[in-house]
Design an enzyme around this catalytic site. Structure first.
Site, PDB file in Angstrom:
ATOM      1  N   GLY A  71     -60.091 166.620 -69.770  1.00 47.28           N
ATOM      2  CA  GLY A  71     -60.140 165.304 -70.414  1.00 47.28           C
ATOM      3  C   GLY A  71     -59.231 164.300 -69.718  1.00 47.28           C
ATOM      4  N   THR A  72     -58.073 164.753 -69.282  1.00 48.66           N
ATOM      5  CA  THR A  72     -57.122 163.855 -68.619  1.00 48.66           C
ATOM      6  C   THR A  72     -57.705 163.310 -67.330  1.00 48.66           C
ATOM      7  OG1 THR A  72     -55.273 165.050 -69.608  1.00 48.66           O
ATOM      8  CG2 THR A  72     -54.783 163.724 -67.658  1.00 48.66           C
ATOM      9  N   ASN A 151     -56.482 161.579 -81.899  1.00 46.33           N
ATOM     10  CA  ASN A 151     -56.068 162.980 -81.947  1.00 46.33           C
ATOM     11  C   ASN A 151     -54.934 163.236 -82.935  1.00 46.33           C
ATOM     12  OD1 ASN A 151     -55.091 161.302 -79.658  1.00 46.33           O
ATOM     13  ND2 ASN A 151     -53.593 162.942 -79.432  1.00 46.33           N
ATOM     14  N   GLN A 179     -61.820 164.162 -78.988  1.00 47.94           N
ATOM     15  CA  GLN A 179     -61.684 164.694 -80.351  1.00 47.94           C
ATOM     16  C   GLN A 179     -62.956 164.523 -81.174  1.00 47.94           C
ATOM     17  OE1 GLN A 179     -59.087 166.370 -81.705  1.00 47.94           O
ATOM     18  NE2 GLN A 179     -57.758 166.176 -79.929  1.00 47.94           N
ATOM     19  N   SER A 199     -63.594 167.136 -73.122  1.00 51.38           N
ATOM     20  CA  SER A 199     -62.803 168.278 -72.666  1.00 51.38           C
ATOM     21  C   SER A 199     -63.330 169.540 -73.342  1.00 51.38           C
ATOM     22  CB  SER A 199     -61.337 168.055 -73.029  1.00 51.38           C
ATOM     23  OG  SER A 199     -60.592 169.196 -72.696  1.00 51.38           O
ATOM     24  N   HIS A 201     -61.779 172.523 -73.855  1.00 52.43           N
ATOM     25  CA  HIS A 201     -60.888 173.394 -74.653  1.00 52.43           C
ATOM     26  C   HIS A 201     -60.649 172.885 -76.072  1.00 52.43           C
ATOM     27  CE1 HIS A 201     -56.799 171.425 -74.534  1.00 52.43           C
ATOM     28  NE2 HIS A 201     -57.337 170.796 -73.521  1.00 52.43           N
ATOM     29  N   THR A 237     -64.976 172.399 -54.920  1.00 49.41           N
ATOM     30  CA  THR A 237     -65.896 173.463 -55.320  1.00 49.41           C
ATOM     31  C   THR A 237     -65.939 173.557 -56.839  1.00 49.41           C
ATOM     32  OG1 THR A 237     -65.468 174.661 -53.282  1.00 49.41           O
ATOM     33  CG2 THR A 237     -66.408 175.937 -55.108  1.00 49.41           C
ATOM     34  N   CYS A 325     -40.911 165.145 -80.000  1.00 51.63           N
ATOM     35  CA  CYS A 325     -39.697 165.932 -79.726  1.00 51.63           C
ATOM     36  C   CYS A 325     -40.037 167.258 -79.064  1.00 51.63           C
ATOM     37  CB  CYS A 325     -38.948 166.229 -81.014  1.00 51.63           C
ATOM     38  SG  CYS A 325     -38.390 164.750 -81.851  1.00 51.63           S
TER      39      CYS A 325
HETATM   40  C1  LIG Z   1     -56.640 166.735 -75.486  1.00 49.38           C
HETATM   41  C2  LIG Z   1     -56.984 165.306 -75.273  1.00 49.38           C
HETATM   42  C3  LIG Z   1     -57.085 164.760 -73.983  1.00 49.38           C
HETATM   43  C4  LIG Z   1     -56.743 165.555 -72.749  1.00 49.38           C
HETATM   44  O1  LIG Z   1     -57.674 166.540 -72.457  1.00 49.38           O
HETATM   45  P1  LIG Z   1     -57.235 167.764 -71.494  1.00 49.38           P
HETATM   46  O2  LIG Z   1     -58.499 168.503 -71.247  1.00 49.38           O
HETATM   47  O3  LIG Z   1     -56.241 168.558 -72.260  1.00 49.38           O
HETATM   48  O4  LIG Z   1     -56.688 167.154 -70.249  1.00 49.38           O
HETATM   49  C5  LIG Z   1     -57.454 163.439 -73.856  1.00 49.38           C
HETATM   50  N1  LIG Z   1     -57.718 162.694 -74.932  1.00 49.38           N
HETATM   51  C6  LIG Z   1     -57.645 163.172 -76.190  1.00 49.38           C
HETATM   52  C7  LIG Z   1     -57.988 162.292 -77.344  1.00 49.38           C
HETATM   53  C8  LIG Z   1     -57.267 164.495 -76.406  1.00 49.38           C
HETATM   54  O5  LIG Z   1     -57.175 164.959 -77.653  1.00 49.38           O
END
Ligand SMILES: *Cc1c(COP(=O)(O)O)cnc(C)c1O
Length: 392
Positions: A71-72, A151, A179, A199, A201, A237, A325
């Protein structure tokens, strides 16, 4: 191991069906999709099948789906790629003050490169006002980036209205839907979305795999340079097992969405109501109804979120707090500050996010365990003592 996992917005376990689909691509089906023999063509076919699975889930065409490293990366590519592709040195982007850091920190980077960014405020429930968004548009605005659902507080934005506005004004529209997917039906054409980040995961797929949907014809520069993979736009790849996992994860989560939401929403609402009833001086963060089905975010006055988490952990309950934190910073969450919480309340917030593994009896256990924890912590708080003495 925690016996009750309520941090599904942070990550989710890979589901068995997904893992089983992935395993052969770590083993006998190890071919590089770019090579020209049978093993390779099986890998290539698997990647293209996953691409179709993702496209189906979004109402997109397969050749508008690009696999990324998460996602990042998708957020970085959408923003930097659109900025590089806008054909100007500088220009204006509109986003919100409650985006994920993957968007916010990319915006900061683009500011250093000479782009102007407007960070729209949100209301007390975390909603963007479409009128304010409209007023922020300038002649040089080339991109609007507004997350689908937050999120931390779960608030769902008016994406359809924003998409319509962006289309009318001929401005690219990106949404971070990490999300939202699996909880909210998404059709990129109905919603007029040009760029969308996902994303795996967060939807019971593997870590390190994402998607960027790119509407055909969008002027987007490449972000990762190298080989000709992903039609020359995202080199490297392919992560074949991960991509296979992404495809299966999104297909399953989309098929089960309606039923799963019907189960989750009453669980969420009971968790919210019972906690707010049992604990005085507590408040719900985020919108009451325009809210992700699994999201609960509550602030408790006179206590620290981290202390609540530690005591919940001793009861086997995994949750997350409203401040950063835990990630090594003492700043409270930018999202909680943006909805107007004072610092001390933002520090006393926790997030419980439900997923497909959470049961009613787990929700009951949290409802039993959490109020005494708050009471115990308040019993040790001089601030709370002062507050109580003024109430007498
Ligand atoms: C988790 C998340 C991301 C980042 O996704 P990753 O696959 O962990 O890099 C980006 N945006 C939101 C809203 C997320 O919850």
């Amino acid at each position: 191991m925690n016996k009750i996992y309520m941090d599904n917005a942070a990550t989710t376990p890979v589901r068995n069906e997904v893992l089983e689909a992935m395993i052969p691509y770590y083993g006998e089906l190890y071919g590089n999709p770019s090579s020209l023999y049978q093993t390779a063509s099986l890998s290539k076919r698997a990647v293209e099948h996953a691409r179709a699975q993702v496209a189906d889930a979004l109402g997109a065409k397969p050749d508008e789906i690009y696999f990324t490293g998460g996602g990042t990366e998708s957020d970085n590519w959408a923003l930097i790629g659109a900025a590089d592709g806008c054909g100007k040195e500088g220009g204006h982007i509109i986003t919100t003050s409650i985006e994920h850091h993957a968007v916010l920190h990319t915006c900061r980077y683009l500011e250093e490169k000479g782009f102007d960014i407007t960070y729209l405020p949100v209301d007390a429930e975390g909603l963007v006002t479409v009128r304010e968004l409209e007023q922020a548009i300038r002649p040089d605005t080339f991109l609007i980036s507004v997350m689908f659902a937050n999120n931390e507080i779960g608030t769902i934005q008016p994406i359809k209205e924003i998409g319509r506005l962006a289309k009318e004004r001929n401005i690219l529209f990106h949404t971070d839907a990490v999300q939202a997917v699996g909880h909210i039906p998404i059709d990129v054409n109905v919603l007029n979305i040009d760029l969308l980040s996902l994303s795996a995961h967060k939807i019971y797929g593997p870590k390190g795999v994402g998607v960027l949907y790119v509407r055909k014809g969008t002027k987007l520069k490449s972000f990762i340079h190298g080989g000709a993979q992903e039609r020359g736009r995202r080199a490297g790849t392919e992560n074949v097992p991960g991509i296979v996992g992404m495809g299966h994860a999104i297909e399953l989560v989309s098929a089960e969405m309606r039923e799963e939401n019907k189960r989750l929403i009453p669980l969420r609402d009971r968790l919210i109501e019972e906690i707010l009833t049992a604990v005085p001086n507590a408040r719900l963060n985020g919108h009451r109804t325009e809210r992700l089905p699994g999201n609960v975010n509550i602030s408790f006055e006179f206590v620290e979120g981290e202390s609540i988490l530690l005591l919940l952990d001793t009861k086997g309950i995994a949750a997350s707090s409203g401040s950063a934190c835990t990630s090594g910073s003492l700043d409270p969450s930018h999202v909680l500050l943006a909805i107007g919480l004072p610092h001390e309340n933002a520090h006393g917030s926790i997030r419980l996010t439900l997923g497909r593994h959470n049961t009613e009896s787990e929700v009951n256990e949290v409802i039993r365990e959490l109020p005494p924890i708050i009471e115990r912590l308040r019993g040790m708080s001089p601030l709370y003592e002062d507050f109580i003495s003024t109430q007498r």
